[in-house]
Scaffold this motif. Structure first.
Motif, PDB file in Angstrom:
ATOM      1  N   VAL A  98       0.840  -1.204   0.000  1.00 22.18           N
ATOM      2  CA  VAL A  98       0.000   0.000   0.000  1.00 22.18           C
ATOM      3  C   VAL A  98       0.872   1.250   0.000  1.00 22.18           C
ATOM      4  O   VAL A  98       0.612   2.214  -0.729  1.00 22.18           O
ATOM      5  N   ILE A 155      -4.138  -1.417  -5.822  1.00 20.19           N
ATOM      6  CA  ILE A 155      -5.156  -1.410  -4.772  1.00 20.19           C
ATOM      7  C   ILE A 155      -4.773  -0.440  -3.661  1.00 20.19           C
ATOM      8  O   ILE A 155      -5.636   0.216  -3.069  1.00 20.19           O
ATOM      9  N   MET A 163      -7.066   2.530  -2.065  1.00 16.16           N
ATOM     10  CA  MET A 163      -7.374   2.683  -0.649  1.00 16.16           C
ATOM     11  C   MET A 163      -6.999   4.067  -0.147  1.00 16.16           C
ATOM     12  O   MET A 163      -7.738   4.673   0.645  1.00 16.16           O
ATOM     13  N   SER A 164      -5.854   4.569  -0.579  1.00 17.64           N
ATOM     14  CA  SER A 164      -5.433   5.899  -0.137  1.00 17.64           C
ATOM     15  C   SER A 164      -6.369   6.991  -0.652  1.00 17.64           C
ATOM     16  O   SER A 164      -6.470   8.063  -0.051  1.00 17.64           O
ATOM     17  N   PHE A 169     -10.276   6.153   1.506  1.00 17.41           N
ATOM     18  CA  PHE A 169     -10.449   6.470   2.928  1.00 17.41           C
ATOM     19  C   PHE A 169     -10.580   7.975   3.185  1.00 17.41           C
ATOM     20  O   PHE A 169     -11.480   8.386   3.928  1.00 17.41           O
ATOM     21  N   SER A 217     -13.636   1.388  -0.232  1.00 19.44           N
ATOM     22  CA  SER A 217     -12.797   0.992   0.902  1.00 19.44           C
ATOM     23  C   SER A 217     -13.042  -0.458   1.276  1.00 19.44           C
ATOM     24  O   SER A 217     -12.099  -1.239   1.471  1.00 19.44           O
ATOM     25  N   SER A 260     -11.650  -2.874  -1.427  1.00 18.04           N
ATOM     26  CA  SER A 260     -10.190  -2.957  -1.401  1.00 18.04           C
ATOM     27  C   SER A 260      -9.721  -3.844  -0.260  1.00 18.04           C
ATOM     28  O   SER A 260      -8.854  -4.716  -0.435  1.00 18.04           O
ATOM     29  N   ILE A 261     -10.302  -3.642   0.927  1.00 14.30           N
ATOM     30  CA  ILE A 261      -9.930  -4.464   2.083  1.00 14.30           C
ATOM     31  C   ILE A 261     -10.316  -5.919   1.848  1.00 14.30           C
ATOM     32  O   ILE A 261      -9.576  -6.843   2.208  1.00 14.30           O
TER      33      ILE A 261
END
Length: 202
Positions: free
Chosen positions: A143, A154, A158-159, A162, A170, A173-174
């Protein structure tokens, strides 16, 4: 992880076979140094080297060509090489001290076949224990590495998700990252059966 295994296993085996020599000391020192430097710190150092001190040798951002993949892969695999080297060394030393290895040596079996067919394979059983957690840490490190090298992966999603409170992106991605870790843990469990036929699945 593939690069870390291809490099770390031979280095760990070499350190075990040459234990208490300068080769063992050098490999142990390098493995500890690789573990001590986080992937995001090493990524910044690599950008400083190839972007400021020696520009033009390798690309420092982007994704899509072989050259653009070199620095991110090095940043992510260096720590894993150190971990696998250390665990492989310890496992190999322990295996070489087993009674069946000493018995085989007493019977006159040559050193090379003994190491490759018996000691190395039995050492891999213990090594598979750390592959799962190591892969999980690699996913987390990716990440940050994607951000450093401007890789559209990915981690970049995520960055973006969020801070903007994009809940669906979010969660997805998780979920994908968690699925990757779960799949790797399943593969590790299957590898136990490959390296040790005594292990039963079910």
């Amino acid at each position: 992880m593939t690069l870390a295994l291809l490099v770390g296993i031979p280095l760990g085996a070499l350190a075990a076979l040459k234990r208490n020599t300068w080769i063992d000391g050098a490999l142990t020192t390098l493995s500890l140094a690789g573990q001590a430097i986080p992937a995001y710190t090493l990524g910044v150092i690599l950008i400083l080297i190839f972007g400021v001190w020696a520009p033009g040798i390798l690309p420092i951002n982007g994704w899509g060509t072989v050259g653009e993949a070199v620095l991110p892969i090095i940043a992510l695999s260096a720590g894993n090489v150190g971990i696998i080297t250390r665990y492989m060394r310890s496992s190999m030393i322990e295996t070489l001290r087993k009674d069946y290895i000493r018995t085989a040596e007493a019977k006159g079996i040559r050193r090379e076949p003994l190491v490759m067919r018996h000691a190395l394979r039995n050492s891999l059983t213990a090594l598979t224990t750390v592959v799962g957690p190591t892969f999980a840490f690699t996913v987390v490190s990716a990440v940050w590495v994607e951000q450093i090298f401007s890789i559209p992966g990915i981690g970049s999603l995520m960055s973006t998700a969020f801070p903007t409170k994009n809940v669906p992106l979010s969660m997805t991605s998780i979920y994908l990252l968690s699925l990757m870790v779960l799949c790797m843990n399943i593969i590790v469990d299957l590898l136990y059966r490959v390296f040790d036929p005594r292990v039963t699945l079910g």
